[in-house]
Design an enzyme around this catalytic site. Sequence first.
Site, mmCIF file in Angstrom:
data_model
loop_
_atom_site.group_PDB
_atom_site.id
_atom_site.type_symbol
_atom_site.label_atom_id
_atom_site.label_comp_id
_atom_site.label_asym_id
_atom_site.label_seq_id
_atom_site.Cartn_x
_atom_site.Cartn_y
_atom_site.Cartn_z
ATOM 1 N N ASP A 170 6.370 4.545 -1.544
ATOM 2 C CA ASP A 170 7.707 5.091 -1.306
ATOM 3 C C ASP A 170 8.830 4.388 -2.068
ATOM 4 O O ASP A 170 9.994 4.775 -1.934
ATOM 5 C CB ASP A 170 8.010 5.063 0.198
ATOM 6 N N HIS A 208 -1.392 1.378 -4.288
ATOM 7 C CA HIS A 208 -1.755 2.809 -4.227
ATOM 8 C C HIS A 208 -0.828 3.680 -5.068
ATOM 9 O O HIS A 208 -0.711 4.882 -4.827
ATOM 10 C CB HIS A 208 -1.763 3.291 -2.767
ATOM 11 N N CYS A 221 -4.285 16.720 -19.810
ATOM 12 C CA CYS A 221 -3.814 16.196 -21.101
ATOM 13 C C CYS A 221 -3.106 14.851 -20.990
ATOM 14 O O CYS A 221 -2.595 14.336 -21.986
ATOM 15 C CB CYS A 221 -2.897 17.220 -21.767
ATOM 16 N N CYS A 234 -0.716 14.663 -15.629
ATOM 17 C CA CYS A 234 -1.587 15.817 -15.834
ATOM 18 C C CYS A 234 -3.028 15.316 -15.991
ATOM 19 O O CYS A 234 -3.298 14.449 -16.822
ATOM 20 C CB CYS A 234 -1.162 16.587 -17.071
ATOM 21 N N CYS A 262 2.298 21.110 -15.607
ATOM 22 C CA CYS A 262 2.380 20.525 -16.952
ATOM 23 C C CYS A 262 2.677 21.616 -17.982
ATOM 24 O O CYS A 262 2.387 22.802 -17.754
ATOM 25 C CB CYS A 262 1.043 19.854 -17.250
ATOM 26 N N GLN A 305 0.853 -1.194 0.000
ATOM 27 C CA GLN A 305 0.000 0.000 0.000
ATOM 28 C C GLN A 305 0.888 1.243 0.000
ATOM 29 O O GLN A 305 0.393 2.356 -0.086
ATOM 30 C CB GLN A 305 -0.881 0.014 1.248
ATOM 31 N N THR A 355 0.400 -2.987 8.648
ATOM 32 C CA THR A 355 -0.801 -2.296 8.171
ATOM 33 C C THR A 355 -1.900 -2.398 9.218
ATOM 34 O O THR A 355 -2.054 -3.432 9.872
ATOM 35 C CB THR A 355 -1.289 -2.823 6.800
ATOM 36 N N SER A 356 -2.641 -1.307 9.372
ATOM 37 C CA SER A 356 -3.768 -1.307 10.313
ATOM 38 C C SER A 356 -4.993 -1.917 9.638
ATOM 39 O O SER A 356 -6.014 -2.115 10.290
ATOM 40 C CB SER A 356 -4.075 0.115 10.764
HETATM 41 P P1 NAD Z 1 -1.439 2.818 8.882
HETATM 42 O O1 NAD Z 1 -0.704 4.074 9.156
HETATM 43 O O2 NAD Z 1 -2.924 2.851 8.952
HETATM 44 O O3 NAD Z 1 -0.997 1.681 9.913
HETATM 45 C C1 NAD Z 1 0.345 1.380 10.111
HETATM 46 C C2 NAD Z 1 0.436 0.109 10.930
HETATM 47 O O4 NAD Z 1 1.798 -0.212 11.082
HETATM 48 C C3 NAD Z 1 -0.166 0.228 12.341
HETATM 49 O O5 NAD Z 1 -0.981 -0.896 12.581
HETATM 50 C C4 NAD Z 1 1.062 0.232 13.262
HETATM 51 O O6 NAD Z 1 0.811 -0.403 14.511
HETATM 52 C C5 NAD Z 1 2.062 -0.545 12.440
HETATM 53 N N1 NAD Z 1 3.468 -0.189 12.691
HETATM 54 C C6 NAD Z 1 4.011 1.031 12.941
HETATM 55 N N2 NAD Z 1 5.332 0.956 13.050
HETATM 56 C C7 NAD Z 1 5.658 -0.350 12.879
HETATM 57 C C8 NAD Z 1 6.881 -1.067 12.855
HETATM 58 N N3 NAD Z 1 8.065 -0.452 13.054
HETATM 59 N N4 NAD Z 1 6.842 -2.404 12.638
HETATM 60 C C9 NAD Z 1 5.651 -3.052 12.436
HETATM 61 N N5 NAD Z 1 4.467 -2.415 12.439
HETATM 62 C C10 NAD Z 1 4.473 -1.090 12.641
HETATM 63 O O7 NAD Z 1 -0.901 2.294 7.482
HETATM 64 P P2 NAD Z 1 -1.634 1.498 6.332
HETATM 65 O O8 NAD Z 1 -2.450 0.414 6.914
HETATM 66 O O9 NAD Z 1 -0.589 1.199 5.353
HETATM 67 O O10 NAD Z 1 -2.674 2.542 5.727
HETATM 68 C C11 NAD Z 1 -2.286 3.867 5.490
HETATM 69 C C12 NAD Z 1 -2.379 4.331 4.064
HETATM 70 O O11 NAD Z 1 -1.474 5.433 3.932
HETATM 71 C C13 NAD Z 1 -1.911 3.340 3.065
HETATM 72 O O12 NAD Z 1 -2.821 3.413 2.029
HETATM 73 C C14 NAD Z 1 -0.573 3.838 2.562
HETATM 74 O O13 NAD Z 1 -0.610 3.892 1.146
HETATM 75 C C15 NAD Z 1 -0.484 5.267 2.974
HETATM 76 N N6 NAD Z 1 0.808 5.645 3.568
HETATM 77 C C16 NAD Z 1 1.945 5.255 2.932
HETATM 78 C C17 NAD Z 1 3.185 5.580 3.468
HETATM 79 C C18 NAD Z 1 4.417 5.112 2.744
HETATM 80 O O14 NAD Z 1 4.395 4.963 1.522
HETATM 81 N N7 NAD Z 1 5.513 4.822 3.457
HETATM 82 C C19 NAD Z 1 3.272 6.300 4.664
HETATM 83 C C20 NAD Z 1 2.075 6.708 5.288
HETATM 84 C C21 NAD Z 1 0.848 6.359 4.729
HETATM 85 ZN ZN ZN Z 2 -1.261 18.827 -19.240
#
Ligand code: NAD
Ligand code: ZN
Length: 256
Positions: free
Chosen positions: A113, A128, A139, A136, A156, A110, A196-197
Site C-alpha cells: 500500500d 510482496h 510484452c 504486461c 497494455c 508484506q 502480521t499473523s
Molecule cells: P494478516 O491479515 O494475515 O494478519 C494481520 C495481523 O494484524 C493479525 O495478526 C491481526 O491480529 C493484526 N492486527 C490487526 N489490526 C491490528 C492493529 N490495529 N494493530 C496491530 N495488529 C493488528 O496479514 P499479513 O500477516 O500481513 O498477511 C496477509 C497478506 O496479505 C500479506 O501478504 C499482505 O501482503 C497482504 N495484505 C496487504 C494489505 C496491505 O497492503 N495493507 C492488506 C491486506 C492484505
Molecule cells: Zn503488452
Amino acid sequence: MMTEGKPDLLTQRIKQAAEVIAVSSPVIALTGAGISVESGIPDFRGKNGLWSKYDPARYATIDAFLSDPVEVWNMLREMDELVLAAKPNPAHTALGILEKKGFLQHIITQNIDNLHQAGGSLNVIEYHGNCSTLSCLSCNRRYSMEEKRHEYLPTCECGRILKPDIVFFGEGIPEEVLNLSFDIARKARVLLIIGTSAQVSPANTIPVVASKNNARVIEINKEKTWLTEQLTDIFLEGGAGDIVSGLLKEIIKTGA
Ligand code: NAD
Ligand code: ZN
C-alpha cells in the site's frame, strides 16, 4: 496505560522494548496488513469489508488472475480505491521518525500500500511488491496505476490485461528481494514485528532466521500469533498506532 502512578504491564513492556531498541543496531521491522488497518485497509484475518466480498484464497492467487483477470480486477479496483484513500497512521509515521533518528535501519513489509514511504520511511523492502505500478505478462511493458486508473480494465498497448506488480499467492518472491531480506534478517540485533499473523510463506521465515541468529524479537499485535509463544521475547499487545507511538516516545527518552 497507568493506574494510580503504578505502570501497568504494557507500559513496563514498552519501556523494556524501548531500552533494547535504543542500544541495539541494526534494528529492523517486519510489517503486515495489521499496521495499515487503522489507515482503513482491512487485513486478511478480519474478513470484513473487502475480504468478505472477495475471499483472498480465491481472488489473490496467480491462477485466478491468469484464468479470469476480469473477475480479479473487480477486487483490484476496490482495493485500489481503499489504498488511494488511505493515509499513513501514527504507526507508519513513528517508524519514519525512528529511521530518521537512526534507531531503525530497515523495514521489510508484506504490504503493497506504499504507506511506509508516505509515512517518511526510506529503507523499505516491499516483499510482496507494490500496487502503484502494472506490468504486461506478454510484452513486459510497465505502466503506473496513476495513468491507467481511468481504464475500467487496465490494458497494455499490446492488448493484454495488465497485472499489478504485487506478488499473488502462488507466485515467487523476486530473488534479489529474498536474498536481501534474508541477509538483513540474519544481521539484525532486534526484529520488531508489527501486525502480521505470520501465516504467509516465505515472509514468515524472516522471524525464524532473525531469531536463530540471536536477534531479540519484539512483537506488536492485537492478538497472539504462533510467533508469540515460540519466538517473541517481548509481546506488546494492542493497536499498532498507539503502541509504536508509545515506543517512539520511550526510545527518544531512553536514547537521549
Ligand atoms: P494478516 O491479515 O494475515 O494478519 C494481520 C495481523 O494484524 C493479525 O495478526 C491481526 O491480529 C493484526 N492486527 C490487526 N489490526 C491490528 C492493529 N490495529 N494493530 C496491530 N495488529 C493488528 O496479514 P499479513 O500477516 O500481513 O498477511 C496477509 C497478506 O496479505 C500479506 O501478504 C499482505 O501482503 C497482504 N495484505 C496487504 C494489505 C496491505 O497492503 N495493507 C492488506 C491486506 C492484505
Ligand atoms: Zn503488452
